[in-house]
Design a protein around this motif. Structure first.
Motif, PDB file in Angstrom:
ATOM      1  N   PHE A  51      -1.057 -12.829  77.409  1.00  0.00           N
ATOM      2  CA  PHE A  51      -0.404 -13.788  76.524  1.00  0.00           C
ATOM      3  C   PHE A  51       0.316 -12.986  75.454  1.00  0.00           C
ATOM      4  O   PHE A  51      -0.308 -12.350  74.612  1.00  0.00           O
ATOM      5  N   GLN A  52       1.652 -12.971  75.511  1.00  0.00           N
ATOM      6  CA  GLN A  52       2.434 -12.137  74.606  1.00  0.00           C
ATOM      7  C   GLN A  52       3.811 -12.741  74.392  1.00  0.00           C
ATOM      8  O   GLN A  52       4.234 -13.607  75.128  1.00  0.00           O
ATOM      9  N   ASP A  53       4.503 -12.233  73.361  1.00  0.00           N
ATOM     10  CA  ASP A  53       5.857 -12.708  73.100  1.00  0.00           C
ATOM     11  C   ASP A  53       6.863 -11.717  73.670  1.00  0.00           C
ATOM     12  O   ASP A  53       6.502 -10.683  74.225  1.00  0.00           O
ATOM     13  N   ILE A  99      -0.525  -8.151  65.892  1.00  0.00           N
ATOM     14  CA  ILE A  99      -0.366  -9.116  66.981  1.00  0.00           C
ATOM     15  C   ILE A  99      -0.421  -8.322  68.269  1.00  0.00           C
ATOM     16  O   ILE A  99       0.464  -7.523  68.549  1.00  0.00           O
ATOM     17  N   ARG A 100      -1.477  -8.528  69.033  1.00  0.00           N
ATOM     18  CA  ARG A 100      -1.631  -7.803  70.286  1.00  0.00           C
ATOM     19  C   ARG A 100      -1.589  -8.776  71.446  1.00  0.00           C
ATOM     20  O   ARG A 100      -2.075  -9.899  71.353  1.00  0.00           O
ATOM     21  N   ALA A 101      -1.021  -8.320  72.553  1.00  0.00           N
ATOM     22  CA  ALA A 101      -1.066  -9.118  73.769  1.00  0.00           C
ATOM     23  C   ALA A 101      -2.531  -9.226  74.190  1.00  0.00           C
ATOM     24  O   ALA A 101      -3.281  -8.268  74.122  1.00  0.00           O
ATOM     25  N   GLN A 102      -2.932 -10.403  74.599  1.00  0.00           N
ATOM     26  CA  GLN A 102      -4.314 -10.625  75.006  1.00  0.00           C
ATOM     27  C   GLN A 102      -4.359 -11.566  76.188  1.00  0.00           C
ATOM     28  O   GLN A 102      -3.452 -12.353  76.396  1.00  0.00           O
ATOM     29  N   SER A 103      -5.410 -11.473  76.927  1.00  0.00           N
ATOM     30  CA  SER A 103      -5.641 -12.410  78.013  1.00  0.00           C
ATOM     31  C   SER A 103      -6.361 -13.621  77.434  1.00  0.00           C
ATOM     32  O   SER A 103      -7.347 -13.477  76.723  1.00  0.00           O
TER      33      SER A 103
END
Length: 169
Positions: A51-53, A99-103
């Motif tokens: 889940f990321q931008d 802000i880190r991409a995460q599952s």
């Protein structure tokens, strides 16, 4: 990405010329952009993208080129205008100031304090994510996609005035 696929993408008129890499309103200069071929043969239901931008307020494009009738990608996406709420939620969820991409599990997405939109992409579908939209995908079977980003004047404005400070952290 095989050069033949890039040529096909730019010359086939499958995608309008204003949306192809290096198209009329794309500010990224020729040769600086990555056009990738992404192949997935994951077990059904496995998350393949966190889940990321998007990267620096670009428009992200994903054209699903290979997939059967029961094969595709499940997209979970947020609205661009929800970016502040999503980033705050991810900071709290991750427990850090970045802000880190995460599952995120389906349960976590369904309980999120912002709208999460769902779409099943099939062969031939082009998904376009606007700047500031977060997404996560789950593949269903073996797929191949052509993926690229485009930078527009509006995307550059968004990045300079709203996001640059967050990317510097």
């Amino acid at each position: 990405c095989p050069p033949e696929w890039v040529t096909w993408l730019q010359e086939s008129f499958i995608v309008p010329s204003c949306l192809v890499p290096y198209g009329g309103n794309d500010l990224l200069p020729d040769g600086t952009q990555s056009i990738s071929l992404r192949l997935f043969g994951l077990e059904r239901g496995l998350i393949d993208a966190l889940f990321q931008d998007d990267l620096c307020s670009t428009f992200t494009h994903d054209l699903l080129c290979v997939g059967g009738t029961d094969v595709g990608k499940h997209w979970f996406m947020t609205a661009a205008e929800d970016w502040p709420e999503v980033t705050e939620h991810l900071r709290v969820h991750d427990g850090s100031n970045t802000i880190r991409a995460q599952s995120m599990s389906l349960h976590e997405l369904s309980q999120a304090p912002f709208n999460v939109y769902f779409y099943t992409q099939r062969k031939g579908d082009l998904v376009i994510l606007p700047p500031r939209s977060f997404s996560q995908t789950i593949h269903q079977g073996i797929t191949a996609s052509l993926c690229w980003e485009r930078m527009t004047v509006r995307g550059l404005e968004i990045f300079i005035y709203h996001e640059m400070i967050f990317k510097q952290r």
